[in-house]
Design an enzyme around this catalytic site. Structure first.
Site, mmCIF file in Angstrom:
data_model
loop_
_atom_site.group_PDB
_atom_site.id
_atom_site.type_symbol
_atom_site.label_atom_id
_atom_site.label_comp_id
_atom_site.label_asym_id
_atom_site.label_seq_id
_atom_site.Cartn_x
_atom_site.Cartn_y
_atom_site.Cartn_z
ATOM 1 C CG ASP A 206 27.167 31.122 35.158
ATOM 2 O OD1 ASP A 206 27.625 31.777 36.216
ATOM 3 O OD2 ASP A 206 27.025 31.203 33.902
ATOM 4 C CE1 TYR B 38 34.563 30.536 31.732
ATOM 5 C CE2 TYR B 38 35.321 33.280 30.855
ATOM 6 C CZ TYR B 38 34.714 32.355 31.751
ATOM 7 O OH TYR B 38 34.802 32.923 33.161
ATOM 8 C CG ASP C 261 22.721 28.319 31.998
ATOM 9 O OD1 ASP C 261 21.486 28.375 32.101
ATOM 10 O OD2 ASP C 261 23.104 28.452 32.815
ATOM 11 N NE ARG D 63 24.640 32.555 33.069
ATOM 12 C CZ ARG D 63 24.391 32.829 33.899
ATOM 13 N NH1 ARG D 63 22.249 32.506 33.441
ATOM 14 N NH2 ARG D 63 24.747 34.097 34.424
#
Length: 301
Positions: A39, A66, A80, A175
């Site tokens: 993203d 992540y 987000d 997300r």
């Protein structure tokens, strides 16, 4: 010709496509692509294939790692920090409650992809539809969360925050994971920060910032920025061919193998080298076939 993979440390801001265009411009090579979208607001490992390595992307190991910060008690339009706050539900969430809940999000789970994503619907990117105020139904997708660990927790009377590490398969939306956790808690949540620390064999510890990449290019330090295809495909079994079979393989011919690979009944992909260690490409072997034929799939010649 330059063939291989570049491990770029993408900063927050540019899209993955922006980074591909950046590498394409610096190298002067048209054949450039990435091995998994990040993203725009996310940072971390973005694997970029150059030259003939673009044909090898689908053979890379797919695990992602992540680190993400989740803020509770707030929900945003994009899930987000880039979106507008659409709901507030202050919470005094405690660490133990969160730790117990995270167990429910480990293993195979189903996620609904966010509207603000690079997925396509009838040829259009979802984020382009979202910008027009259009929302479509998205089918849940199965992903695998291999590990979900709470690294730290910051209590707050209204908006506590948690730092998590997530080891998952390709296609997982962290997300969406943050939003689903918030929904399960009844307070809502959004992903306030995301760093990809690993993509397959590529780690953030060995990634290059754009500035470091440019310096390495300027000083012609190709070994510092380019990962050879055979190194990136360490997840595949290796077949080594003699001179005769090597020449036949790179011309697209099937090879009758006289070496054992595995004893399971399935088709596997293998990386193919000659006896000097030169990468020849990727082939498939049908292990259920007694003839053990090596069939070229991607050939470097």
């Amino acid at each position: 010709m330059v063939d291989g993979f570049v491990n770029i440390l993408k900063p927050s801001g540019p899209t993955s496509h922006d980074m591909v265009a950046y590498v394409r411009r610096l190298l002067g090579i048209r054949r450039v692509g990435h091995a998994g979208t990040l993203d725009p607001l996310a940072c971390g490992v973005l694997v970029i294939a150059v030259g003939r390595a673009t044909r090898l992307i689908s053979y890379l190991e797919r695990t992602r790692i992540y680190r993400g910060e989740i803020t509770f008690g707030l929900t945003t339009s994009t899930l987000d920090s880039g979106g507008e706050i659409v709901a507030k539900s202050p919470t005094g969430l405690q660490r133990q409650e969160l730790e117990e809940l995270l167990l429910n999000f480990t293993g195979p789970i189903y996620q609904v992809p966010p509207m603000v994503s690079a997925l396509k619907w009838q040829g259009q990117r979802l984020y382009n539809l979202a910008r027009k105020g259009i929302e479509i139904d998205r089918k849940p997708r199965r992903v695998l969360i291999k590990k979900l660990e709470l690294l730290s927790f910051t209590p707050d009377e209204c908006h506590p925050q948690a730092l998590i590490e997530c080891i998952c398969t390709e296609g997982t939306y962290v997300r969406s994971l943050a939003a689903d956790i918030g929904e399960a808690l009844g307070c809502g949540a959004y992903l306030s920060f995301l760093l990809r620390t690993q993509s397959g064999p590529f780690s953030v510890s060995s990634s290059l910032t754009p500035n470091e990449f440019e310096i390495a290019l300027k000083h012609d330090q190709i070994s510092r920025w380019l990962c050879p295809p055979q190194d990136a495909l360490h997840n595949l079994p290796t077949v080594i061919l003699d001179e005769k079979d090597s020449n036949s393989f790179v011309h697209g011919n099937q090879i009758l193998l006289h070496q054992d690979i595995l004893s399971c009944n399935k088709t596997i992909a293998v990386r193919v080298l000659n006896r000097s260690g030169v990468f020849l490409g990727v082939g498939n072997i049908d292990l259920s076939d007694l003839n053990r034929l090596l069939k070229p799939k991607v050939v470097f010649n």
